[in-house]
Scaffold this motif. Structure first.
Motif, PDB file in Angstrom:
ATOM      1  N   SER A   1       0.316-134.659 -82.722  1.00 35.90           N
ATOM      2  CA  SER A   1       0.399-133.073 -81.106  1.00 35.90           C
ATOM      3  C   SER A   1      -0.047-132.094 -81.159  1.00 35.90           C
ATOM      4  CB  SER A   1       2.067-133.880 -80.792  1.00 35.90           C
ATOM      5  OG  SER A   1       1.435-134.940 -80.187  1.00 35.90           O
TER       6      SER A   1
ATOM      7  N   SER B   1      -4.981-136.271 -75.428  1.00 34.92           N
ATOM      8  CA  SER B   1      -5.250-136.194 -74.072  1.00 34.92           C
ATOM      9  C   SER B   1      -3.774-135.495 -73.802  1.00 34.92           C
ATOM     10  CB  SER B   1      -3.839-138.192 -73.605  1.00 34.92           C
ATOM     11  OG  SER B   1      -3.173-138.447 -74.533  1.00 34.92           O
TER      12      SER B   1
ATOM     13  N   LYS C   1      -0.877-133.343 -72.160  1.00 34.46           N
ATOM     14  CA  LYS C   1      -0.174-133.718 -71.448  1.00 34.46           C
ATOM     15  C   LYS C   1       1.209-132.248 -71.215  1.00 34.46           C
ATOM     16  CE  LYS C   1       0.934-137.595 -74.387  1.00 34.46           C
ATOM     17  NZ  LYS C   1       0.468-138.823 -73.398  1.00 34.46           N
TER      18      LYS C   1
ATOM     19  N   HIS D   1      -2.398-134.106 -77.721  1.00 34.32           N
ATOM     20  CA  HIS D   1      -1.903-135.280 -77.959  1.00 34.32           C
ATOM     21  C   HIS D   1      -3.357-136.204 -78.275  1.00 34.32           C
ATOM     22  CE1 HIS D   1       0.775-138.660 -79.903  1.00 34.32           C
ATOM     23  NE2 HIS D   1      -0.415-139.271 -79.559  1.00 34.32           N
TER      24      HIS D   1
END
Lengths: 114, 113
Positions: free
Chosen positions: A20, A65, A67, A77
């Motif tokens: 991340s 992804s 977030k 991530h």
């Protein structure tokens, strides 16, 4: 007093790992982005996030992804890292004045996948 | 379709001489135009931006750019190059909304002593 900050600055990892990258902005902007800059310096927008609305560039693999826990943060991530993911990733935030949007960039995260 | 073309991938100048980095844009309607600079291993810093208030825009570090609608150009200039100007420069066209932001391919500026 950094406007847009990213951590880590450098990230070296093995193929297949999950990692991340964090981004924070203290400018009070409503919109945040993630960009990927390849070895030829070409910048490609990956995601745009505005007031909880996520716009995904459909060319981005679903291993990536974003977030957003709140308006000031947009983390990225990445699952199952691949060699081709090696690049510099830039976070940006923006504000709109009239019809003009101005983006402010973070310092970048240099990702190297071995 | 919108596009941004930076006409030179590399520009080399001597210190103290003028700098010209060329940018042409193509858009269905008038975009917002920006120049960003990226120093080695650094992030992108906003140099200047065009608003409709004036066609000649002054930015930081002595740079300026002139918007010429008839030529669809937004070239970046500086009267006298400094060693610290050596960097990658990006011309950007944007409409409100990130997916309408288009980056040029970049121009690498070299400054010789």
């Amino acid at each position: 007093d950094t406007a847009v900050s990213q951590t880590p600055k450098y990230l070296v990892t093995q193929m297949g790992n999950d990692k991340s990258i964090k981004c924070e902005q203290n400018l009070g902007h409503d919109t945040m982005y993630w960009y990927k800059q390849d070895s030829k310096k070409f910048l490609k927008i990956m995601f745009s996030y505005n007031n909880k609305e996520l716009i995904i560039n459909e060319t981005v693999p679903n291993r990536f992804s974003p977030k957003s826990p709140d308006k000031a943060h947009l983390n990225l991530h990445i699952n199952s890292l691949e060699l081709g993911d090696s690049a510099v990733y830039f976070c940006a935030s923006s504000h709109v004045a009239g019809a003009q949007e101005t983006q402010y960039f973070g310092p970048g995260t240099r990702l190297l996948v071995l | 379709a919108q596009s941004v073309t930076q006409l030179d991938s590399h520009v080399s100048v001597s210190e103290g001489t003028p700098v010209l980095l060329r940018c042409n844009y193509s858009s269905s309607y008038s975009p917002s135009l920006f120049w960003y600079v990226q120093h080695p291993n650094k992030g992108l810093q906003l140099l200047l931006k065009y608003t409709s208030a004036a066609t000649l825009v002054k930015g930081i570090n002595g740079f300026e750019a002139e918007f010429k609608k008839s030529e669809t150009s937004f070239h970046l200039t500086k009267p006298s190059a400094h060693m610290s100007d050596a960097a990658e420069y990006f011309c950007v066209a944007s409409h409100t909304g990130g997916f309408k932001t288009i980056f040029g391919a970049g121009t690498r500026l070299f400054v010789k002593a």
